[in-house]
Design a protein around this motif. Structure first.
Motif, PDB file in Angstrom:
ATOM      1  N   UNK A 258      32.097 -38.406  31.099  1.00 57.62           N
ATOM      2  CA  UNK A 258      32.279 -39.606  30.258  1.00 57.62           C
ATOM      3  C   UNK A 258      33.391 -40.528  30.734  1.00 57.62           C
ATOM      4  N   UNK A 259      33.178 -41.202  31.828  1.00 58.48           N
ATOM      5  CA  UNK A 259      34.223 -42.069  32.369  1.00 58.48           C
ATOM      6  C   UNK A 259      33.969 -43.538  32.046  1.00 58.48           C
ATOM      7  N   UNK A 260      32.939 -43.832  31.259  1.00 54.43           N
ATOM      8  CA  UNK A 260      32.612 -45.206  30.877  1.00 54.43           C
ATOM      9  C   UNK A 260      32.707 -45.325  29.367  1.00 54.43           C
ATOM     10  N   UNK A 261      33.172 -46.470  28.896  1.00 47.76           N
ATOM     11  CA  UNK A 261      33.213 -46.737  27.462  1.00 47.76           C
ATOM     12  C   UNK A 261      31.796 -47.087  27.031  1.00 47.76           C
ATOM     13  N   UNK A 262      31.068 -46.095  26.561  1.00 49.59           N
ATOM     14  CA  UNK A 262      29.625 -46.212  26.363  1.00 49.59           C
ATOM     15  C   UNK A 262      29.243 -47.350  25.433  1.00 49.59           C
ATOM     16  N   UNK A 263      29.815 -47.374  24.239  1.00 48.45           N
ATOM     17  CA  UNK A 263      29.397 -48.356  23.246  1.00 48.45           C
ATOM     18  C   UNK A 263      29.691 -49.773  23.721  1.00 48.45           C
ATOM     19  N   UNK A 264      30.856 -49.992  24.275  1.00 42.94           N
ATOM     20  CA  UNK A 264      31.211 -51.312  24.774  1.00 42.94           C
ATOM     21  C   UNK A 264      30.270 -51.749  25.888  1.00 42.94           C
ATOM     22  N   UNK A 265      29.963 -50.830  26.788  1.00 39.04           N
ATOM     23  CA  UNK A 265      29.079 -51.161  27.907  1.00 39.04           C
ATOM     24  C   UNK A 265      27.676 -51.518  27.411  1.00 39.04           C
ATOM     25  N   UNK A 266      27.139 -50.706  26.512  1.00 41.13           N
ATOM     26  CA  UNK A 266      25.779 -50.938  26.024  1.00 41.13           C
ATOM     27  C   UNK A 266      25.686 -52.275  25.298  1.00 41.13           C
ATOM     28  N   UNK A 267      26.660 -52.589  24.468  1.00 36.96           N
ATOM     29  CA  UNK A 267      26.612 -53.839  23.730  1.00 36.96           C
ATOM     30  C   UNK A 267      26.735 -55.040  24.667  1.00 36.96           C
ATOM     31  N   UNK A 268      27.587 -54.953  25.651  1.00 37.22           N
ATOM     32  CA  UNK A 268      27.700 -56.040  26.619  1.00 37.22           C
ATOM     33  C   UNK A 268      26.407 -56.209  27.398  1.00 37.22           C
ATOM     34  N   UNK A 269      25.800 -55.097  27.792  1.00 36.35           N
ATOM     35  CA  UNK A 269      24.548 -55.159  28.549  1.00 36.35           C
ATOM     36  C   UNK A 269      23.422 -55.706  27.681  1.00 36.35           C
ATOM     37  N   UNK A 270      23.404 -55.310  26.416  1.00 35.29           N
ATOM     38  CA  UNK A 270      22.335 -55.743  25.517  1.00 35.29           C
ATOM     39  C   UNK A 270      22.397 -57.238  25.247  1.00 35.29           C
ATOM     40  N   UNK A 271      23.598 -57.786  25.170  1.00 41.95           N
ATOM     41  CA  UNK A 271      23.757 -59.201  24.848  1.00 41.95           C
ATOM     42  C   UNK A 271      23.696 -60.103  26.080  1.00 41.95           C
ATOM     43  N   UNK A 272      23.321 -59.529  27.224  1.00 39.22           N
ATOM     44  CA  UNK A 272      23.122 -60.357  28.409  1.00 39.22           C
ATOM     45  C   UNK A 272      24.369 -60.652  29.211  1.00 39.22           C
ATOM     46  N   UNK A 274      26.713 -60.711  32.143  1.00 43.79           N
ATOM     47  CA  UNK A 274      26.447 -60.516  33.568  1.00 43.79           C
ATOM     48  C   UNK A 274      27.744 -60.452  34.384  1.00 43.79           C
ATOM     49  N   UNK A 275      28.815 -60.047  33.737  1.00 46.60           N
ATOM     50  CA  UNK A 275      30.105 -59.965  34.428  1.00 46.60           C
ATOM     51  C   UNK A 275      30.508 -58.525  34.717  1.00 46.60           C
ATOM     52  N   UNK A 276      29.544 -57.616  34.745  1.00 43.85           N
ATOM     53  CA  UNK A 276      29.852 -56.229  35.079  1.00 43.85           C
ATOM     54  C   UNK A 276      30.266 -56.118  36.546  1.00 43.85           C
ATOM     55  N   UNK A 277      31.060 -55.102  36.829  1.00 41.66           N
ATOM     56  CA  UNK A 277      31.421 -54.815  38.211  1.00 41.66           C
ATOM     57  C   UNK A 277      30.165 -54.410  38.980  1.00 41.66           C
ATOM     58  N   UNK A 278      29.780 -55.127  40.054  1.00 43.07           N
ATOM     59  CA  UNK A 278      28.552 -54.787  40.790  1.00 43.07           C
ATOM     60  C   UNK A 278      28.512 -53.344  41.300  1.00 43.07           C
ATOM     61  N   UNK A 279      29.585 -52.816  41.922  1.00 41.47           N
ATOM     62  CA  UNK A 279      29.479 -51.425  42.383  1.00 41.47           C
ATOM     63  C   UNK A 279      29.356 -50.430  41.234  1.00 41.47           C
ATOM     64  N   UNK A 280      29.899 -50.759  40.068  1.00 40.24           N
ATOM     65  CA  UNK A 280      29.801 -49.847  38.924  1.00 40.24           C
ATOM     66  C   UNK A 280      28.370 -49.748  38.433  1.00 40.24           C
ATOM     67  N   UNK A 281      27.740 -50.880  38.186  1.00 42.95           N
ATOM     68  CA  UNK A 281      26.383 -50.827  37.661  1.00 42.95           C
ATOM     69  C   UNK A 281      25.418 -50.308  38.731  1.00 42.95           C
ATOM     70  N   UNK A 282      25.705 -50.565  39.997  1.00 39.66           N
ATOM     71  CA  UNK A 282      24.884 -50.007  41.071  1.00 39.66           C
ATOM     72  C   UNK A 282      25.012 -48.487  41.108  1.00 39.66           C
ATOM     73  N   UNK A 283      26.228 -47.976  40.924  1.00 38.68           N
ATOM     74  CA  UNK A 283      26.419 -46.530  40.890  1.00 38.68           C
ATOM     75  C   UNK A 283      25.669 -45.878  39.749  1.00 38.68           C
TER      76      UNK A 283
END
Length: 724
Positions: A258-272, A274-283
Motif C-alpha cells: 500500500x504505497x499509494x493513497x488509494x482514495x485520493x488517486x481513485x477520485x482524481x482518476x475518476x474526475x478526469x 490528467x496530472x498524474x506522474x507518468x512513470x507512476x501510472x505506467x508502473x
C-alpha cells in the motif's frame, strides 16, 4: 516579471494587433501558492489588472473553450493555459458575443475582489464529469479528448497544494544540518501561516522547529513540460482499458503493497485529472497487466504492449528524478516489483531521492496533512525493504543505516485516508475490506521480518564481520554460532507471533492470496543465516559433533523450505509476489547445492542430489502459473553444471563418520561458547546445547530413512515443516 497584457474593449481598432505568446519558461516567484486553485485575495492598493472579467478579452484558448479566462496576480499564464502547459496567446480576432454574461467578480469579507467559484443560474453550466468507462469496445480506438474543466477541482488541488511532497508545480529538497542553510539563520526568517518564507533562491518551508525544506519550481528543471506528452502516450497504449487496469491494481497489488493513497488517486482518476506522474501510472498499468487474462471483461481483447509502457516509464522516471516528489519514489518502487527488474542502480537512486525528500526522518509531528504523514511512512518503509532485500539478493552493501533511520514503526493510523480533500468514498464490500485488512497486516509483518533479515546481513555479511570470522581461524564457526543466537531468538519470536490471517491456509474462495511471499522471505532469512554457518565449517578441522549438529539443523531448514514450495496452490502462485521472491526461490536451490557440495559422505550427497531433482520438478510445474520461477530452474541447472566438477565423495565406511552415529559427545564445557546453544531447538541454532539423546541414539549415519527421522527430532522441533 512578465506582465500580462489586457486589451480593453473600450478602445476598438480596425484590425487586431498580434501579441507575442507568453513563454512558460519565464521565472516566477516560487511561493508555492500557485498550487492552490482558488483565486487569492488581491490587495486593494493599485488597479486590479490581472483578473479579467467577461468584459475583457480572453486568451485564444479560453475563447475556443468558451471558458472564463483568469490570470492571477503576478502570473504570466491564465489558469487553464498553465494547467495544460500551453502558450497563452492573444492573436486571434475576437468573435461577436452571442449573449450577455454577468460578471463573476464578488467581494469577500475583507472587501477584496476575488474570483467567484460557483456560477450563477444564468451562467454557462460546467461540463458533466465523465463516468468510469466500461470495457465495451471491440478494439482500442484513438484516445478521446476529455472535456476540459473550467477550473480545477478545488478540493483536489487544495489537498495537494498543502502537501510537502506531492505539489504539482514545485518540489521539495531536505536541508541538512551541514548545508549552507544554517538552521539558526533559517530561524531568523519570517514565515507565513503556511510556515513558508520566500527568498531569491526558492521558498523555505519549515515542517517543525528543527527541520526545513526548500521548495523549488518544477519549470526550472530539465525537460519540464514533457509529462503531458508522456501521459498521453501511456493512456493511448492502454485505451480504453485504463480504468479496468487501475481497478485490477488496487484489488491485486495494493492491499499488500500500500504505497499509494488509494482514495485520493481513485477520485482524481475518476474526475478526469490528467496530472498524474507518468512513470507512476505506467508502473500501475504494467503490474496490472500480469492479471489481464483473469478479468473476464479484458481477456477477449488484445493485451497492451507492456514493453512500450516500460520504455516510456523508464524515460519519464529519469526526467522525474530532476524534480523529485513522493510520486517519483512510488513509481520507482512499482517498476522494481516486476520479476524481470532487478536494477541495483535504480534502487540506490531511489534511496538517495528518498533522503532528499526526507523519508528517512520522523514526520510524526510535521506540519503537513495527516494523511501525508501516513503515506510518507508507508513509502519510507517500502523503500527500506527495497534496499535491504536488494542488498541480500545482489550481495552488496545496504545504503540505509540504523543510525540515520528515524522513521517510527508502522501503525494502523498510517493507513487512514481521511482528510485527502474528498469526503465521499466508494463503497467496498466486506470481502474487499477483509482482504485490505489482511494486506495491511502482511505489509507490517514483512517490515518486521525485513528488520531481522537486515540484522542477519549486518551480523554475518559485512566486511568487518567477514574479517572477524577470518581472524578467528578454527574458532570461526563457534564465533558465528555465538553471534547467531540473539538474531535467531528474534526470528523465532517473529514466527511465533504471526497473526492467523497470514497463515498459508487462510485464503478466501475465488481470491488470490499474497501470503506466499512473506513465508518465502522467512525461509530465505533462515537460509541466509544457516548458509553462513555451513560455509564456515571445515570437515578436516571441525569438531565432528559440531559438524553433525550444524549440518543437521541446516538440512532441516532446507527440507522445510522445499516442502513449503511443494505445497503452494494456484491461488498462491498466481498472486502478487514481492520483487525478491524470484531470488528467494533460487536461494533454496543454492542452499541445497551447497549442502551437496560440502557433504562429508557419498550417501549424504546422494540425498541432496535427489531432493534437488525433486525441487527442480516442482519449480518447473509451478512455473506454468508463475513464469518468474523459470529463473530459479535456470539457476538450479547452472549449479548442477558446477557440481559436475565435484570430486567423488567417500562412502560412510570410508569416511570418518561413525556407523553407530555421532562420536562420543565431548564435555559440556567444550561444546559451548559462553552461553551459546548448539542444538537445532527452535528456529535454527538456538539452544544448541540441548541435543535430544533419543535422536542421537537412533541416528545411524547420514543416510536415507534415519535422516528423515532426524528432521522431526529436536534439531528442527520448532521449525515449521507445515506453515499451513
Amino acid at each position: 516579471m512578465t506582465t500580462a497584457v489586457a486589451i480593453q474593449p473600450a478602445m476598438p481598432r480596425p484590425t487586431p494587433i498580434p501579441i507575442a505568446a507568453a513563454k512558460p519558461k519565464q521565472k516566477r516567484s516560487p511561493s508555492g501558492k500557485e498550487n492552490l486553485v482558488q483565486a487569492k485575495p488581491i490587495s486593494s492598493v493599485g488597479p486590479v489588472a490581472n483578473i479579467r472579467t467577461r468584459r475583457e478579452r480572453p486568451c485564444d484558448a479560453c475563447r475556443r473553450r468558451k471558458s472564463r479566462c483568469v490570470i492571477h496576480e503576478g502570473a504570466v499564464l491564465c489558469v487553464l493555459c498553465d494547467f495544460h502547459k500551453q502558450e497563452c496567446t492573444f492573436v486571434q480576432s475576437p468573435q461577436p458575443r452571442k449573449r450577455k454574461v454577468t460578471s463573476d467578480l464578488k467581494k469577500d469579507d475583507s472587501g477584496n475582489t476575488v474570483s467567484q467559484k460557483k456560477r450563477s443560474v444564468d451562467a454557462e453550466p460546467p461540463p458533466l464529469a465523465l463516468p468510469t468507462p466500461t470495457i465495451t469496445a471491440t478494439a482500442p480506438s484513438p484516445l478521446p479528448q476529455r472535456p476540459q474543466q473550467h477550473t480545477f477541482n478545488s478540493r483536489d488541488t487544495t489537498a495537494l497544494g498543502e502537501t510537502l511532497g506531492l505539489q504539482r508545480r514545485q518540489h521539495s529538497r531536505y536541508i541538512g544540518l551541514t548545508t549552507p542553510f544554517d538552521s539558526l539563520l533559517i530561524g531568523l526568517s519570517h514565515f507565513d501561516s503556511r510556515n513558508e518564507s520566500t527568498f531569491d533562491l526558492g521558498t523555505l518551508r519549515r515542517v517543525n522547529d528543527h527541520e526545513c525544506f526548500i521548495m523549488l519550481p518544477d519549470e526550472n528543471t530539465q525537460d519540464y513540460g514533457d509529462d503531458t506528452e508522456a501521459f498521453n502516450a501511456i493512456e493511448q497504449i492502454v485505451h480504453p482499458h485504463g480504468p479496468a487496469l487501475i481497478d485490477i491494481y488496487f484489488r491485486t497489488v495494493h492491499p499488500s503493497f500500500p504505497i499509494i493513497q488509494k482514495h485520493l488517486f481513485i477520485e482524481r482518476h475518476r474526475t478526469g485529472d490528467r496530472t498524474f506522474s507518468p512513470p507512476l501510472i505506467a508502473g500501475m498499468y504494467i503490474l496490472a497487466l500480469n492479471w489481464w487474462s483473469f478479468d473476464s471483461n479484458l481477456a477477449p481483447y488484445p493485451k497492451p504492449d507492456a514493453s512500450r509502457l516500460e520504455a516510456i516509464a523508464s524515460k519519464a522516471l529519469s526526467i522525474a528524478m530532476e524534480r523529485p516528489k513522493l510520486s517519483t519514489i512510488q513509481a520507482g518502487l512499482l517498476l522494481l516489483q516486476r520479476p524481470e527488474a532487478d536494477s541495483w542502480s535504480l534502487t540506490t537512486q531511489l534511496v538517495a531521492i528518498g533522503q532528499e525528500l526526507g523519508l528517512h526522518l520522523d514526520c510524526s509531528t510535521w506540519s503537513i496533512p495527516l494523511w501525508e504523514r501516513g503515506l510518507r511512512k508507508r513509502i519510507a518503509w517500502a523503500l527500506y525493504m527495497q534496499d535491504k532485500w536488494s542488498s541480500l539478493i545482489h550481495g552488496r552493501p545496504s545504503h540505509i543505516f540504523s543510525a540515520n533511520w528515524a522513521v517510527k514503526p508502522i501503525s494502523d493510523d498510517d493507513f487512514k485516508e481521511e482528510g485527502d480533500g474528498f469526503e465521499t468514498k466508494r463503497e467496498e464490500s466486506e470481502d474487499d475490506m477483509s482482504e485490505n485488512e489482511k494486506g495491511l497486516i502482511l505489509f507490517a509483518q514483512m517490515i518486521a521480518l525485513t528488520a531481522i533479515m537486515a540484522e542477519v546481513m549486518d551480523t554475518f555479511y559485512t566486511q568487518v564481520a567477514i574479517q572477524d570470522f577470518a581472524n578467528a581461524g578454527k574458532n570461526s564457526t563457534r564465533l558465528i554460532l555465538e553471534r547467531a543466537k540473539p538474531v535467531q531468538i528474534k526470528l523465532k519470536e517473529w514466527f511465533a507471533k504471526l497473526p492467523a490471517s497470514t497463515r498459508m491456509d487462510n485464503s478466501s474462495s475465488n481470491r488470490l492470496s499474497t501470503t506466499g511471499y512473506l513465508h518465502l522471505a522467512y525461509f530465505a532469512t533462515e537460509i541466509t543465516l544457516h548458509r553462513r554457518i555451513v560455509q564456515s565449517i571445515d570437515p578436516t578441522t571441525s569438531d565432528p559433533y559440531l559438524l553433525y549438529i550444524c549440518r543437521s539443523a541446516a538440512k532441516t531448514r532446507l527440507i522445510s523450505a522445499m516442502d513449503f514450495v511443494n505445497r503452494l496452490k494456484p491461488e498462491h502462485l498466481q498472486a502478487f509476489w514481492y520483487f525478491a521472491s524470484k531470488i528467494n526461490f533460487t536461494l533454496i536451490g543454492t542452499f541445497g547445492s551447497l549442502l551437496w557440495a560440502t557433504a562429508p559422505a557419498h550417501e549424504e550427497a546422494e540425498f541432496y542430489k535427489t531432493r534437488l531433482r525433486e525441487y527442480r520438478w516442482t519449480l518447473s510445474v509451478s512455473a506454468k502459473r508463475a513464469e518468474f520461477l523459470d529463473y530459479a530452474v535456470q539457476m538450479l541447472d547452472a549449479s548442477r553444471t558446477m557440481l559436475n566438477n565435484l570430486a567423488e565423495k567417500p562412502s560412510l565406511a570410508q569416511s570418518q563418520v561413525s556407523m553407530s552415529g555421532v562420536p562420543p559427545a565431548p564435555q559440556r564445557q567444550n561444546m559451548r561458547g559462553g552461553d551459546v546453544d548448539m542444538t537445532g531447538d527452535g528456529q535454527g541454532v538456538g539452544n544448541l546445547s540441548r541435543l535430544n539423546s533419543s535422536a542421537s541414539l537412533s541416528f545411524q549415519g547420514f543416510a536415507n530413512e534415519p535422516f528423515e527421522q532426524f528432521a522431526s527430532e529436536s534439531l528442527g522441533g520448532d521449525t515449521p515443516t507445515s506453515l499451513g
